[in-house]
Structures are given as structure tokens and as C-alpha cells.
Motif scaffolding. Sequence first.
Motif, mmCIF file in Angstrom:
data_model
loop_
_atom_site.group_PDB
_atom_site.id
_atom_site.type_symbol
_atom_site.label_atom_id
_atom_site.label_comp_id
_atom_site.label_asym_id
_atom_site.label_seq_id
_atom_site.Cartn_x
_atom_site.Cartn_y
_atom_site.Cartn_z
ATOM 1 N N PHE A 51 0.817 -1.220 0.000
ATOM 2 C CA PHE A 51 0.000 0.000 0.000
ATOM 3 C C PHE A 51 0.851 1.271 0.000
ATOM 4 N N ALA A 52 1.918 1.282 0.798
ATOM 5 C CA ALA A 52 2.720 2.499 0.937
ATOM 6 C C ALA A 52 3.295 2.938 -0.400
ATOM 7 N N LYS A 53 3.732 1.981 -1.195
ATOM 8 C CA LYS A 53 4.332 2.319 -2.486
ATOM 9 C C LYS A 53 3.292 2.816 -3.478
ATOM 10 N N ALA A 54 2.018 2.533 -3.212
ATOM 11 C CA ALA A 54 0.946 3.004 -4.097
ATOM 12 C C ALA A 54 0.624 4.477 -3.871
ATOM 13 N N VAL A 55 1.060 5.024 -2.723
ATOM 14 C CA VAL A 55 0.767 6.429 -2.388
ATOM 15 C C VAL A 55 2.040 7.126 -1.918
ATOM 16 N N PRO A 56 3.042 7.236 -2.780
ATOM 17 C CA PRO A 56 4.329 7.802 -2.360
ATOM 18 C C PRO A 56 4.278 9.267 -1.953
ATOM 19 N N ASN A 57 3.186 9.952 -2.299
ATOM 20 C CA ASN A 57 3.086 11.382 -1.988
ATOM 21 C C ASN A 57 2.349 11.679 -0.693
ATOM 22 N N THR A 58 2.072 10.637 0.099
ATOM 23 C CA THR A 58 1.363 10.822 1.364
ATOM 24 C C THR A 58 2.113 10.109 2.482
ATOM 25 N N HIS A 59 2.165 10.732 3.651
ATOM 26 C CA HIS A 59 2.801 10.092 4.814
ATOM 27 C C HIS A 59 2.056 8.803 5.115
ATOM 28 N N PHE A 60 2.773 7.689 5.058
ATOM 29 C CA PHE A 60 2.128 6.391 5.252
ATOM 30 C C PHE A 60 2.643 5.726 6.522
ATOM 31 N N GLN A 61 1.700 5.195 7.295
ATOM 32 C CA GLN A 61 2.013 4.531 8.565
ATOM 33 C C GLN A 61 1.545 3.093 8.513
ATOM 34 N N PHE A 62 2.430 2.175 8.870
ATOM 35 C CA PHE A 62 2.034 0.784 9.025
ATOM 36 C C PHE A 62 1.853 0.488 10.508
ATOM 37 N N GLY A 63 0.762 -0.184 10.840
ATOM 38 C CA GLY A 63 0.483 -0.521 12.233
ATOM 39 C C GLY A 63 0.946 -1.919 12.573
ATOM 40 N N MET A 64 1.586 -2.050 13.728
ATOM 41 C CA MET A 64 1.991 -3.351 14.238
ATOM 42 C C MET A 64 0.828 -3.894 15.080
#
Length: 259
Positions: A51-64
Motif C-alpha cells: 500500500f505504501a508504495k501506491a501512495v508515495p506522496n502521502t505520509h504512510f504509517q504501518f500498524g503493528m
Amino acid sequence: MTALTVKDLLEAKGKRQLAYVQVAREEEAIAASEAGMDMIGTAFIPERAHFAKAVPNTHFQFGMPWGKHADATEVLRDAMTAMRGGAQSVYCGMSPHIVELLAREGVPVISHVGLVPPKATWTGGFRAVGRTLAQAKTVWQHVQDFEAAGAFAVEMEVVAANLATEITNRTSMLTISLGSGSGCDAQYLFSVDLLGENRGHIPRHAKTYRNFAAERDRLQVERVAAYKEYIADITSGVFPDAEHVVNIDDDALQDVWKD
């Protein structure tokens, strides 16, 4: 639009409120980014790792996900993998001890206080936290503990709004409100609530902007109707028709059967 870094987020503290959404599908992440969302998050599970690579222009957070990791080594491994996968920060609902380990390795961590759903039994179930003096002091202590551990942000879930405002004014961390009022630095909603995909109970803190549940019901009716028409066409011989097939030349076809 360029993705906000952790530095950018912290510099926005006290200047403007940030918009943050939790998504479960890639198309939701892309739509949120196109809409101008400041922050997008999702659980760090294999089917969402891209998902993160699909939206490189937005701050992306992955949850543990809480409960997934048995020890600090496991969560650190996943956090490092998430950062390599394009995340700019990670959410971790574990203890300050674990947050400190991640922060020491340079992983930007969003911590969590107030109503932490997997731990709700400690705060009396799924209800607001911080409405009594004892609870308010506990929430404030947890915030200080996470700040000391090195977290750059704290999600405050269903914390008494005026308490959340005062905490925001007293911590250097970015404060993220999920049902904790407008006095925090960022507002946070789940896409499933925002888009109206839930049936039945809708959290008090959520605002619904669309009725996707009704649209999905409509589409399901259309699916059934389409399948019925397909079956009827097969039964009546309407499908397949000439436009749906190709044929070999008749002369060549006859030659197939010659020795």
C-alpha cells in the motif's frame, strides 16, 4: 504534493490540524492520497504490504497489530520491514519498553493511550477514558511514559476531549484524536466508518460521509440479476452467440477429417 515527513508533522503541531485515515484496501489509500489526506495508515499484514508504495506522496504509517508479536525482536523486525516497504512511521500499541527499542533504532513510533481496544478490559470496556481523576492521571502518565520512550506521536482514543486538549498543550508529541475532540493535533477516522460501510452500530466519534453499505447492497442485487440473466441466456441458447466465438474456415474444417 510531497509526503509529509515526521519532521513536517511535528512542525505542524499547534499550527493546523492534520487529517488522518485508516484504510483496508489499496483503492482507499489511493483515493485518500488523491483527496489530499495528510496521513494514511493500515495494519502491517502481507496483503497490504504494498500500500505504501501506491501512495508515495502521502505520509504512510504501518500498524503493528497488538498481540501479533511475542517479544521486542519480533516487533522490531516487522517495523524495520515496514520502513523498508515505504512507511514513514509505524504504530505500536505495545509498552513504552518496546517503543523505546524501536525509537532507539530510529523508527518513528505512534503510541496509543486511552481506549486501546485489545486492552479495553483494563479500562472498563469500550467506553470513554479519562472522565475521572484517577483515569485522567493514568492517561497523562502514559503519555509522559511514551514521550520519554521516544515516541513522536500518540493516538488518544476516546479520551475526554478537554483532557486531550490539555495534554496536547503539555506534550511535545503529535497528538492524534480518535474520538478525543478537536484540541488534538490530528483527527483520525477509519475509512470503513467514514464511508459508511458498517451496518448496525456506528461509533459515536465517527462521522459518516457516504453510504457505501447501501451501494454494496444495490450492487449485490445487480450481481444476482446479472447471474440470472446469464443462466437464462444459456438455457435459451442466446449465449454464446456468433459475436462471442470464432470459427475455422469451412473448407479447412472438412480437411480435418481427411486421412
